[in-house]
Design a protein around this motif. Structure first.
Motif, short mmCIF file in Angstrom:
data_model
loop_
_atom_site.label_atom_id
_atom_site.label_comp_id
_atom_site.label_asym_id
_atom_site.label_seq_id
_atom_site.Cartn_x
_atom_site.Cartn_y
_atom_site.Cartn_z
N LEU A 9 14.38 53.09 121.25
CA LEU A 9 13.73 51.77 121.03
C LEU A 9 12.57 51.79 119.91
O LEU A 9 12.66 51.19 119.16
CB LEU A 9 13.29 51.06 122.21
CG LEU A 9 12.87 49.64 122.13
CD1 LEU A 9 13.99 48.81 121.72
CD2 LEU A 9 12.52 49.53 123.46
N ASP A 10 11.71 52.94 120.12
CA ASP A 10 10.65 52.86 119.42
C ASP A 10 11.06 53.34 117.99
O ASP A 10 10.53 52.79 116.92
CB ASP A 10 9.57 53.90 119.75
CG ASP A 10 8.83 53.65 121.11
OD1 ASP A 10 8.81 52.30 121.56
OD2 ASP A 10 8.41 54.53 121.79
N SER A 11 12.24 54.12 117.78
CA SER A 11 12.51 54.67 116.51
C SER A 11 13.24 53.30 115.80
O SER A 11 13.07 53.20 114.57
CB SER A 11 13.74 55.83 116.63
OG SER A 11 13.13 56.94 117.22
N TYR A 12 14.06 52.45 116.47
CA TYR A 12 14.55 51.16 116.00
C TYR A 12 13.50 50.21 115.37
O TYR A 12 13.55 50.05 114.49
CB TYR A 12 15.39 50.69 117.10
CG TYR A 12 15.99 49.30 116.66
CD1 TYR A 12 17.08 49.24 115.63
CD2 TYR A 12 15.38 48.14 117.25
CE1 TYR A 12 17.74 48.18 115.11
CE2 TYR A 12 16.07 46.94 116.65
CZ TYR A 12 16.91 46.67 115.81
OH TYR A 12 17.25 45.68 115.48
N ARG A 13 12.43 50.34 116.27
CA ARG A 13 11.30 49.48 115.91
C ARG A 13 10.73 50.08 114.66
O ARG A 13 10.23 49.09 113.65
CB ARG A 13 10.31 49.09 117.14
CG ARG A 13 10.80 48.29 118.07
CD ARG A 13 9.77 48.08 119.32
NE ARG A 13 10.31 47.36 120.34
CZ ARG A 13 9.90 47.52 121.43
NH1 ARG A 13 8.80 48.13 121.93
NH2 ARG A 13 10.29 46.51 122.39
N ALA A 14 10.48 51.21 114.52
CA ALA A 14 9.72 51.86 113.55
C ALA A 14 10.46 51.73 112.24
O ALA A 14 10.25 51.35 111.19
CB ALA A 14 9.45 53.28 113.54
N ALA A 15 11.74 51.86 112.21
CA ALA A 15 12.94 51.66 111.12
C ALA A 15 12.85 50.15 110.70
O ALA A 15 12.72 50.18 109.61
CB ALA A 15 14.17 52.07 111.49
#
Length: 67
Positions: A9-15
């Motif tokens: 989830l954090d990776s998706y938000r960062a992207a």
């Protein structure tokens, strides 16, 4: 939600926000443990207690028949 789900989830938000991806779960665990150990040793020195070998000394005191 476990650590992997949170990381995804954090990776998706960062992207989505064009930010760098967060580190993988567990990447800095050893560094955190070493830092906590160093802090405990530092506090022991400031308090005037031995910084190393405290567990062995305490176990030796508990063992009967030794001085």
């Amino acid at each position: 939600m476990n650590a992997l789900h949170q990381h995804l989830l954090d990776s998706y938000r960062a992207a989505r926000h064009a930010e760098p991806a967060p580190p993988l779960p567990g990447t800095h665990d050893l560094a955190v443990l070493r830092s906590a150990r160093d802090h405990r040793r530092f506090e022991a020195v400031l308090a005037g207690r031995p910084a190393a070998g405290r567990l062995r000394l305490a176990l030796r005191r508990l063992r009967p028949g030794t001085c």
